[in-house]
Design a protein around this motif. Structure first.
Motif, mmCIF file in Angstrom:
data_model
loop_
_atom_site.group_PDB
_atom_site.id
_atom_site.type_symbol
_atom_site.label_atom_id
_atom_site.label_comp_id
_atom_site.label_asym_id
_atom_site.label_seq_id
_atom_site.Cartn_x
_atom_site.Cartn_y
_atom_site.Cartn_z
ATOM 1 N N SER A 37 53.220 94.279 44.498
ATOM 2 C CA SER A 37 53.532 93.439 45.785
ATOM 3 C C SER A 37 54.334 94.459 46.363
ATOM 4 C CB SER A 37 54.055 92.187 45.558
ATOM 5 O OG SER A 37 54.897 91.918 46.773
ATOM 6 N N THR A 38 54.618 94.533 47.622
ATOM 7 C CA THR A 38 55.293 95.500 48.632
ATOM 8 C C THR A 38 56.673 95.248 48.373
ATOM 9 O OG1 THR A 38 53.518 95.693 50.244
ATOM 10 C CG2 THR A 38 55.945 96.396 50.803
ATOM 11 N N HIS A 39 56.972 93.853 47.916
ATOM 12 C CA HIS A 39 58.358 93.502 47.719
ATOM 13 C C HIS A 39 58.584 93.311 46.507
ATOM 14 C CE1 HIS A 39 57.199 92.603 51.968
ATOM 15 N NE2 HIS A 39 58.583 92.649 52.247
ATOM 16 N N ASP A 40 57.996 93.731 45.367
ATOM 17 C CA ASP A 40 58.532 93.583 43.999
ATOM 18 C C ASP A 40 59.446 94.225 43.454
ATOM 19 O OD1 ASP A 40 58.232 93.274 41.393
ATOM 20 O OD2 ASP A 40 56.272 93.349 41.035
ATOM 21 N N GLU A 41 60.651 93.715 43.686
ATOM 22 C CA GLU A 41 61.989 94.407 43.269
ATOM 23 C C GLU A 41 61.981 94.707 41.884
ATOM 24 O OE1 GLU A 41 65.994 92.330 42.074
ATOM 25 O OE2 GLU A 41 65.466 91.836 44.263
ATOM 26 N N VAL A 42 61.564 93.912 40.620
ATOM 27 C CA VAL A 42 61.922 94.264 39.517
ATOM 28 C C VAL A 42 60.754 95.333 38.930
ATOM 29 C CG1 VAL A 42 61.688 93.205 36.912
ATOM 30 C CG2 VAL A 42 62.730 91.884 39.097
ATOM 31 N N ARG A 43 59.617 95.102 39.188
ATOM 32 C CA ARG A 43 58.280 95.898 38.724
ATOM 33 C C ARG A 43 58.100 97.089 39.416
ATOM 34 N NH1 ARG A 43 55.350 90.567 37.543
ATOM 35 N NH2 ARG A 43 56.235 90.126 39.557
ATOM 36 N N LEU A 44 58.633 97.370 40.708
ATOM 37 C CA LEU A 44 58.061 98.354 41.707
ATOM 38 C C LEU A 44 59.647 99.345 41.823
ATOM 39 C CD1 LEU A 44 56.520 100.503 43.295
ATOM 40 C CD2 LEU A 44 56.322 98.541 44.935
ATOM 41 N N HIS A 45 60.409 98.542 42.830
ATOM 42 C CA HIS A 45 61.497 99.470 43.515
ATOM 43 C C HIS A 45 62.631 99.719 42.604
ATOM 44 C CE1 HIS A 45 59.922 98.772 47.555
ATOM 45 N NE2 HIS A 45 59.605 97.213 47.190
ATOM 46 N N THR A 46 62.884 99.007 41.706
ATOM 47 C CA THR A 46 64.090 99.247 40.794
ATOM 48 C C THR A 46 63.732 100.477 39.812
ATOM 49 O OG1 THR A 46 65.146 97.096 40.812
ATOM 50 C CG2 THR A 46 65.617 98.602 38.853
ATOM 51 N N PRO A 47 62.552 100.418 39.289
ATOM 52 C CA PRO A 47 61.931 101.246 38.258
ATOM 53 C C PRO A 47 61.910 102.635 39.075
ATOM 54 C CG PRO A 47 61.025 99.355 37.750
ATOM 55 C CD PRO A 47 61.517 99.010 39.135
ATOM 56 N N MET A 48 61.286 102.441 40.270
ATOM 57 C CA MET A 48 60.886 103.833 41.177
ATOM 58 C C MET A 48 62.404 104.505 41.531
ATOM 59 S SD MET A 48 58.893 105.842 42.384
ATOM 60 C CE MET A 48 57.125 105.097 42.293
ATOM 61 N N ILE A 49 63.325 103.676 41.782
ATOM 62 C CA ILE A 49 64.596 104.384 42.378
ATOM 63 C C ILE A 49 65.237 104.832 41.063
ATOM 64 C CG2 ILE A 49 66.959 103.833 43.086
ATOM 65 C CD1 ILE A 49 65.577 101.638 44.866
ATOM 66 N N GLY A 50 65.172 104.302 40.099
ATOM 67 C CA GLY A 50 65.609 104.671 38.810
ATOM 68 C C GLY A 50 65.120 105.993 38.263
ATOM 69 N N TRP A 51 63.763 106.045 38.501
ATOM 70 C CA TRP A 51 63.035 107.212 38.014
ATOM 71 C C TRP A 51 63.513 108.430 38.641
ATOM 72 C CZ3 TRP A 51 59.034 109.764 40.880
ATOM 73 C CH2 TRP A 51 58.237 110.944 39.954
ATOM 74 N N ASP A 332 57.889 83.305 46.544
ATOM 75 C CA ASP A 332 58.892 84.491 46.778
ATOM 76 C C ASP A 332 58.119 85.783 46.769
ATOM 77 O OD1 ASP A 332 58.663 84.995 44.025
ATOM 78 O OD2 ASP A 332 59.984 83.398 43.408
ATOM 79 N N ALA A 333 58.836 86.621 46.983
ATOM 80 C CA ALA A 333 58.359 88.279 46.963
ATOM 81 C C ALA A 333 58.017 88.910 45.594
ATOM 82 C CB ALA A 333 59.560 89.065 47.631
ATOM 83 N N ASP A 334 58.760 88.322 44.611
ATOM 84 C CA ASP A 334 58.343 88.850 43.397
ATOM 85 C C ASP A 334 56.968 88.353 42.639
ATOM 86 O OD1 ASP A 334 60.607 90.158 43.006
ATOM 87 O OD2 ASP A 334 61.932 88.635 42.206
ATOM 88 N N ASP A 335 56.701 87.003 42.936
ATOM 89 C CA ASP A 335 55.520 86.532 42.323
ATOM 90 C C ASP A 335 54.642 85.793 43.102
ATOM 91 O OD1 ASP A 335 55.695 87.300 39.324
ATOM 92 O OD2 ASP A 335 57.754 86.099 39.888
ATOM 93 N N LEU A 336 54.878 85.927 44.761
ATOM 94 C CA LEU A 336 53.877 85.386 45.703
ATOM 95 C C LEU A 336 54.097 83.720 45.656
ATOM 96 C CD1 LEU A 336 51.295 87.806 45.713
ATOM 97 C CD2 LEU A 336 53.358 87.999 46.936
#
Length: 420
Positions: A37-51, A332-336
């Motif tokens: 999801s575009t707004h998936d904080e836990v599985r997309l945004h945090t890991p990508m920024i950390g990477w 919610d944005a994490d799990d629709l």
């Protein structure tokens, strides 16, 4: 025929309408949008920024992304320290919480709390400042609160927890945003990698992630906007028929309201059927858990996902380890849109009992330390209006009925296990 219908009839027969009917938004394939999801904080945004922050990761840019980010954030750390920096995502500290992004460098630590749409937790930033204090009592410490627009955290998150004997203490933090900081950072990295033939794959990842970030904050590139306008001929049409501007504005508003009303109807019909079950009692959401209502639906219809929940207390539960278990419908944005089971005592969200996972064999079900199980309704993205997963398909009674039936069946499977 009234005036509004006449206006619509004229617009529907115009050349502009014909062009827009045949006009499709052309999007390049984006594997991140396919998987998350575009707004998936836990599985997309945090890991990508950390990477990207980690100099030792396989993006091939070394400490450059970290150096660029720190410069944007106004953090002055000697570049020679960055090669030895370490980054962790979702690191849990007992009694203090799970830190989204933790950076360690030779002279100190930096924490980023990544908050797209999730609600602030009690004393969350205060606790993360305590983490920094314990990790580096005399070193450099930085705490950042990252949101889509650079919003301020709630007082609940900033203030010290009630009853800890240190009244008046507040977290010392700085607000940053995806719109003004992460987007600029990514564009700088894209610029760095575009001409380097060895950075082709990293450049593609950066470009695709930047597209996700722009969509999350409601941004579009200038080229994309102009190209679409040229294909529709909207400006030329309004030059010749300026009165159509009001028709199109009413149409756009009507689409938003229809989008929201379909979400409202879906959630209401699910709630009504669940409310007929004698094992469930509708209760108010705990503190800091927003009620699922029209404001939430309209936010999603406006491409600004928000979080809302409906809580049912489950009755007839005899197992001590399941005390306080509730059936929850969440958007919610994490799990629709999802149905799940969690334990609550007053405003406290309690951990799921260890080793208890009765839904492990249920296709599509997930669980973690806070939820006994949850299930996202398939084939529906509440932020989309058109398309195969769009909300507009719920106009058809069969599609609406099938979606309600799926949600209720999942809830009944949960109840059968919990109350047997």
């Amino acid at each position: 025929m009234n005036n509004h219908n006449n206006e619509w009839h004229q617009f529907a027969g115009s050349a502009l309408y014909q062009r827009m009917s045949g006009c499709r938004v052309v999007q390049n394939p984006n594997i991140l949008k396919t998987l998350f999801s575009t707004h998936d904080e836990v599985r997309l945004h945090t890991p990508m920024i950390g990477w990207l922050m980690d100099p030792n990761e396989d993006h091939g840019l070394g400490e450059e992304p970290l150096a660029q980010l720190l410069m944007l954030l106004g953090v002055e750390i000697d570049r020679s320290q960055l090669a030895d920096a370490r980054v962790w995502c979702e690191w849990a500290f007992p009694d203090l919480g799970r830190v989204d992004l933790l950076l360690q460098f030779p002279s100190g630590y930096l924490i980023i709390e990544n908050k797209l749409h999730a609600a602030d937790q009690e004393a969350q930033l205060w606790r993360y400042q305590e983490v920094l204090r314990h990790l580096s009592p005399d070193g450099e410490c930085y705490l950042f609160y990252l949101t889509l627009e650079g919003s301020e955290p709630s007082d609940v998150s900033v203030n010290d927890p009630e009853g800890n004997g240190a009244k008046g203490n507040k977290a010392n933090y700085q607000c940053i945003s995806y719109r003004s900081d992460i987007d600029v950072w990514l564009k700088k990295l894209i610029e760095i990698t575009v001409e380097d033939p060895d950075m082709g794959r990293t450049h593609q990842i950066l470009s695709q992630y930047n597209e996700v970030v722009m969509e999350a904050v409601g941004m579009h590139s200038r080229d994309e906007a102009y190209e679409f306008l040229n294909r529709t001929g909207l400006r030329d049409h309004l030059e010749s028929r300026p009165e159509d501007a009001s028709v199109m504005m009413r149409l756009a508003r009507s689409v938003t309201y229809l989008h929201a009303s379909l979400l409202d109807e879906l959630a209401s019909r699910i709630s009504e059927q669940l409310g007929d079950d004698s094992r469930l009692a509708l209760v108010a959401p705990p503190a800091r858990w927003n009620k699922l209502d029209w404001s939430i639906y309209e936010a999603w219809a406006s491409n600004k996902p928000s979080a809302g929940y409906v809580f049912f207390r489950i009755q007839e539960v005899e197992r001590l380890e399941l005390d306080g278990v509730h059936l929850v419908m969440g958007l919610d944005a994490d799990d629709l849109l999802w149905i799940g089971l969690g334990r609550f005592s007053g405003s406290e969200h309690m951990r799921a009992p260890g080793g208890y996972d009765p839904f492990v064999g249920m296709k599509g079900a997930q669980s973690n330390e806070w939820w006994l199980g949850w299930y996202t309704l398939p084939g529906l993205n509440p932020v989309n209006f058109d398309g195969e997963d769009g909300v507009a398909r719920l106009i058809e009674e069969k599609a609406m009925t099938d979606a309600v039936k799926t949600a209720v069946q999942v809830a009944h499977k949960y109840l059968e296990e919990i109350t047997c």
